[in-house]
Design a protein around this motif. Structure first.
Motif, mmCIF file in Angstrom:
data_model
loop_
_atom_site.group_PDB
_atom_site.id
_atom_site.type_symbol
_atom_site.label_atom_id
_atom_site.label_comp_id
_atom_site.label_asym_id
_atom_site.label_seq_id
_atom_site.Cartn_x
_atom_site.Cartn_y
_atom_site.Cartn_z
ATOM 1 N N THR A 3 0.813 -1.230 0.000
ATOM 2 C CA THR A 3 0.000 0.000 0.000
ATOM 3 C C THR A 3 0.836 1.265 0.000
ATOM 4 O O THR A 3 0.298 2.370 -0.121
ATOM 5 C CB THR A 3 -0.921 0.006 1.234
ATOM 6 O OG1 THR A 3 -0.117 -0.267 2.402
ATOM 7 C CG2 THR A 3 -2.006 -1.051 1.116
ATOM 8 N N LYS A 6 0.269 4.771 -1.928
ATOM 9 C CA LYS A 6 -1.085 4.770 -2.479
ATOM 10 C C LYS A 6 -2.085 5.214 -1.404
ATOM 11 O O LYS A 6 -1.855 5.007 -0.215
ATOM 12 C CB LYS A 6 -1.463 3.367 -2.963
ATOM 13 C CG LYS A 6 -0.514 2.781 -3.991
ATOM 14 C CD LYS A 6 -0.905 1.347 -4.307
ATOM 15 C CE LYS A 6 0.083 0.700 -5.272
ATOM 16 N NZ LYS A 6 -0.256 -0.727 -5.515
ATOM 17 N N ILE A 8 -5.244 4.801 0.977
ATOM 18 C CA ILE A 8 -5.837 3.632 1.627
ATOM 19 C C ILE A 8 -7.268 3.969 2.018
ATOM 20 O O ILE A 8 -7.526 5.001 2.628
ATOM 21 C CB ILE A 8 -5.040 3.229 2.886
ATOM 22 C CG1 ILE A 8 -3.679 2.667 2.497
ATOM 23 C CG2 ILE A 8 -5.814 2.204 3.723
ATOM 24 C CD1 ILE A 8 -2.803 2.304 3.693
ATOM 25 N N CYS A 10 -10.366 2.975 4.383
ATOM 26 C CA CYS A 10 -10.519 2.250 5.647
ATOM 27 C C CYS A 10 -11.679 2.832 6.439
ATOM 28 O O CYS A 10 -12.230 3.874 6.080
ATOM 29 C CB CYS A 10 -9.232 2.335 6.463
ATOM 30 S SG CYS A 10 -8.850 3.996 7.069
ATOM 31 N N GLU A 28 -10.766 7.934 3.058
ATOM 32 C CA GLU A 28 -9.507 7.729 2.337
ATOM 33 C C GLU A 28 -8.381 8.406 3.099
ATOM 34 O O GLU A 28 -8.516 9.558 3.524
ATOM 35 C CB GLU A 28 -9.598 8.300 0.924
ATOM 36 C CG GLU A 28 -8.366 8.012 0.069
ATOM 37 C CD GLU A 28 -8.556 8.420 -1.380
ATOM 38 O OE1 GLU A 28 -8.059 9.516 -1.735
ATOM 39 O OE2 GLU A 28 -9.198 7.660 -2.137
ATOM 40 N N LYS A 40 -0.984 1.946 10.805
ATOM 41 C CA LYS A 40 -2.152 1.073 10.975
ATOM 42 C C LYS A 40 -2.427 0.971 12.471
ATOM 43 O O LYS A 40 -1.584 0.489 13.231
ATOM 44 C CB LYS A 40 -1.908 -0.307 10.380
ATOM 45 C CG LYS A 40 -3.086 -1.269 10.558
ATOM 46 C CD LYS A 40 -2.818 -2.589 9.853
ATOM 47 C CE LYS A 40 -3.908 -3.624 10.150
ATOM 48 N NZ LYS A 40 -5.257 -3.192 9.736
ATOM 49 N N GLU A 76 2.904 1.699 8.584
ATOM 50 C CA GLU A 76 2.602 1.110 7.276
ATOM 51 C C GLU A 76 3.543 1.653 6.209
ATOM 52 O O GLU A 76 4.049 0.914 5.368
ATOM 53 C CB GLU A 76 1.133 1.401 6.927
ATOM 54 C CG GLU A 76 0.702 1.001 5.530
ATOM 55 C CD GLU A 76 0.922 2.115 4.488
ATOM 56 O OE1 GLU A 76 1.056 1.788 3.299
ATOM 57 O OE2 GLU A 76 0.976 3.299 4.884
ATOM 58 N N SER A 77 3.804 2.965 6.241
ATOM 59 C CA SER A 77 4.712 3.570 5.276
ATOM 60 C C SER A 77 5.173 4.913 5.821
ATOM 61 O O SER A 77 4.571 5.470 6.743
ATOM 62 C CB SER A 77 4.031 3.760 3.913
ATOM 63 O OG SER A 77 2.905 4.622 4.011
ATOM 64 N N TYR A 151 -6.489 3.524 9.910
ATOM 65 C CA TYR A 151 -5.194 4.072 9.501
ATOM 66 C C TYR A 151 -5.186 5.563 9.813
ATOM 67 O O TYR A 151 -6.186 6.261 9.622
ATOM 68 C CB TYR A 151 -4.942 3.878 7.996
ATOM 69 C CG TYR A 151 -4.580 2.472 7.601
ATOM 70 C CD1 TYR A 151 -3.242 2.075 7.484
ATOM 71 C CD2 TYR A 151 -5.567 1.530 7.355
ATOM 72 C CE1 TYR A 151 -2.903 0.783 7.122
ATOM 73 C CE2 TYR A 151 -5.239 0.222 6.995
ATOM 74 C CZ TYR A 151 -3.902 -0.145 6.886
ATOM 75 O OH TYR A 151 -3.582 -1.422 6.543
#
Length: 382
Positions: A3, A6, A8, A10, A28, A40, A76-77, A151
């Protein structure tokens, strides 16, 4: 992760206005920009400050907004330039972030960064935008972190790495409630062994303060609450006795002064009611008592103070997040949780799936919990 880079989609609990129920929406979350981190969330506690915001107790709040400020999760990133964490790290988002560059951050007695959003309630990242949106319209964040979402995205200074062995359903409370109550006892009041303490309000913060008093070696810890169902847990955590003001025929501070031969050494207000704050101050010894305000009142409330309360020697002080410097102190608190120096499991009386968040608020409002923790997802700590 797949992911990374990009958007996400949720679930998140969105607040559209004061005194409205939270609505579970599919939002988003945009990728993190430079010096930002997307997390996350696995667990989030429901704190009274969230209800304070929801019910209009804060001077301003921009809607729609995602509340929550007591969480734990996994990175997550990350955006360009991030050096403190990497994808896969376990973290606590910080509701009281620290840039470690401003005058307040660098002062040894302060943990309140000038870029903190507490009190300002702008609900935006440092670049004055937000990563949350719904149908193309922006959603604001809360206290720099917003944890009532699967997230979230935070600025790098609003995140601290923790030991992955920690139980997220417990250490999420370090993000606010536990650190606030416990830290005010050990960092702000600096409770000494053999002393007498009084804790007004036996919710999550009050119970954490009780734990701090016990670990500091206080010989007498008096819990005060109008809900006697909390007394067994309070005594388990360290209270030597508990009092219900409704059972007293005199003002509670007069009762405590009589019980303690002139007043307690230390007292802590953990509710956020100014009349209780006044009683808390007067419950301490007039010559040397230490009165500590922890609870957050409505922004319109004002204290009525008699100067003679202080001219004889009392001190009154307040603390945010228990005077812990989150970036440096929270990892140590997590280790204390892992080693059971502090047993955070005693504070988590209820867990609920995230989608039942409004039920969690009802539990808190009706005094049916110490702390309710929302479970976003199960975490494999291997």
């Amino acid at each position: 992760m797949a992911t990374a880079g990009k958007p996400i989609r949720c679930k998140a609990a969105v607040l559209y206005g004061f005194n409205q129920p939270l609505k579970i929406e599919e939002i988003e979350v945009a990728p993190p920009k430079a010096h930002e981190i997307r997390i996350k969330i696995y667990a989030s506690g429901i704190c009274h400050t969230d209800d304070h915001a929801l019910s209009g107790g804060m001077a301003s709040l921009n809607f729609p907004v995602i509340l929550g400020h007591e969480g734990a999760g996994i990175v997550e990133s990350v955006g360009p330039g991030v050096t403190k964490v990497k994808p896969g790290d376990h973290v606590i988002p910080l509701c009281s972030p620290m840039c470690m560059k401003c005058k307040a951050c660098l002062h040894e007695d302060s943990n309140f960064c000038v870029d903190n959003d507490v009190g300002k309630n702008k609900g935006l990242m440092l670049d004055k935008t937000t990563r949350f949106s719904l149908n193309g319209k922006q959603i604001h964040n809360f206290m720099s972190c917003s944890t009532f979402t699967e997230y979230t995205c935070v600025d790098e200074f609003a995140c601290v790495k923790i030991d992955p062995k920690a139980n997220m359903q417990e250490v999420c409370l370090i993000g606010c409630g536990f650190s606030t109550g416990y830290g005010t006892v050990i960092n702000t009041a600096k409770v000494k062994p053999g002393t007498t303490c009084v804790v007004f309000g036996l919710g999550g913060i009050g119970m954490s303060a009780v734990m701090g008093c016990k670990n500091s070696g206080a010989s007498r810890i008096i819990g005060v609450d109008i809900n006697p169902t909390k007394f067994p847990r309070a005594k388990e955590l360290g209270c030597t006795e508990c009092i219900n003001p409704n059972d007293c025929d005199k003002p509670i501070h007069e009762v405590i002064v009589a019980m303690t031969d002139g007043g307690a050494d230390y007292a802590f207000e953990c509710i956020g009611k100014v009349d209780v704050m006044e009683s808390m101050i007067q419950s301490t010894h007039y010559a040397y008592g230490s009165a500590n305000i922890i609870g957050v009142p409505k922004y319109t409330d004002r204290l009525t103070l008699d100067p003679m309360w202080f001219l004889t020697g009392r001190t009154v002080q307040g603390a945010f997040l228990g005077d812990f410097k989150a970036l440096s102190d929270f990892p140590g608190l997590v280790q204390d949780s892992i080693s059971k120096k502090v047993d955070l499991s005693k504070l988590v009386t209820n867990t609920l799936p995230f989608v039942k968040i409004n039920e969690g608020f009802d539990l808190m409002r009706h005094g049916k919990c110490v702390r309710t923790v929302l479970i976003m997802d199960k975490c494999d700590k291997k």
